[in-house]
Design a protein around this motif. Structure first.
Motif, short mmCIF file in Angstrom:
data_model
loop_
_atom_site.label_atom_id
_atom_site.label_comp_id
_atom_site.label_asym_id
_atom_site.label_seq_id
_atom_site.Cartn_x
_atom_site.Cartn_y
_atom_site.Cartn_z
N PHE A 114 15.98 -24.31 98.95
CA PHE A 114 17.28 -24.30 99.64
C PHE A 114 18.34 -24.98 98.78
CE2 PHE A 114 14.90 -24.15 103.89
CZ PHE A 114 15.17 -22.81 104.07
N LYS A 115 17.96 -26.07 98.14
CA LYS A 115 18.90 -26.80 97.29
C LYS A 115 19.34 -25.92 96.12
CE LYS A 115 19.45 -30.90 94.48
NZ LYS A 115 18.83 -32.03 93.86
N ILE A 116 18.40 -25.27 95.47
CA ILE A 116 18.73 -24.40 94.33
C ILE A 116 19.65 -23.27 94.77
CG2 ILE A 116 17.74 -22.71 92.72
CD1 ILE A 116 15.30 -24.65 92.53
N ARG A 117 19.37 -22.68 95.93
CA ARG A 117 20.22 -21.58 96.44
C ARG A 117 21.63 -22.04 96.76
NH1 ARG A 117 16.80 -19.19 101.19
NH2 ARG A 117 18.86 -18.44 101.79
N SER A 118 21.83 -23.34 96.98
CA SER A 118 23.16 -23.84 97.36
C SER A 118 24.04 -24.14 96.15
CB SER A 118 23.04 -25.10 98.21
OG SER A 118 22.63 -26.20 97.42
N LEU A 119 23.48 -24.10 94.95
CA LEU A 119 24.22 -24.50 93.76
C LEU A 119 25.05 -23.37 93.17
CD1 LEU A 119 21.37 -26.51 91.99
CD2 LEU A 119 23.25 -27.41 93.36
N GLY A 120 26.11 -23.74 92.45
CA GLY A 120 26.93 -22.79 91.72
C GLY A 120 28.01 -22.13 92.55
N LYS A 121 28.86 -21.39 91.87
CA LYS A 121 29.99 -20.76 92.57
C LYS A 121 29.56 -19.69 93.55
CE LYS A 121 31.22 -17.11 89.38
NZ LYS A 121 32.31 -16.35 88.85
N ASP A 122 28.39 -19.11 93.33
CA ASP A 122 27.87 -18.10 94.26
C ASP A 122 26.81 -18.68 95.19
OD1 ASP A 122 29.46 -16.07 93.14
OD2 ASP A 122 28.00 -15.76 91.54
N GLY A 123 26.79 -20.00 95.31
CA GLY A 123 25.78 -20.67 96.12
C GLY A 123 25.89 -20.32 97.60
N GLU A 124 24.75 -20.42 98.25
CA GLU A 124 24.68 -20.15 99.69
C GLU A 124 24.74 -21.48 100.45
OE1 GLU A 124 21.31 -17.60 100.70
OE2 GLU A 124 21.13 -17.21 98.56
#
Length: 71
Positions: free
Chosen positions: A11-21
């Motif tokens: 979940f943490k990885i998916r939340s990162l970056g400009k396209d994060g969730e």
């Protein structure tokens, strides 16, 4: 010593970056369940506190937290 559940890290990885969730609320739910089930691991507690704080100071479109839950 308990390890942080793999799904929390995902979940943490998916939340990162400009396209994060906005998945941090889901990570919080997993950590909170571990805490409620009796785990008092230091790392779990620190992550739970950080995500709780982050959910308060950042908007819901970034964190995924919606209405305030009182439990």
């Amino acid at each position: 010593m308990m390890t942080i559940p793999k799904e929390v890290l995902e979940f943490k990885i998916r939340s990162l970056g400009k396209d994060g969730e906005a998945t941090l609320a889901q990570a919080y739910d997993v950590l909170k369940k571990c805490w409620d089930d009796g785990s008092r691991d230091r790392e779990l507690g620190l992550r739970l506190m950080f995500i709780s704080w982050f959910g308060i100071v950042e908007p819901s479109h970034i964190t995924g937290f919606g209405e305030v839950k009182v439990e």
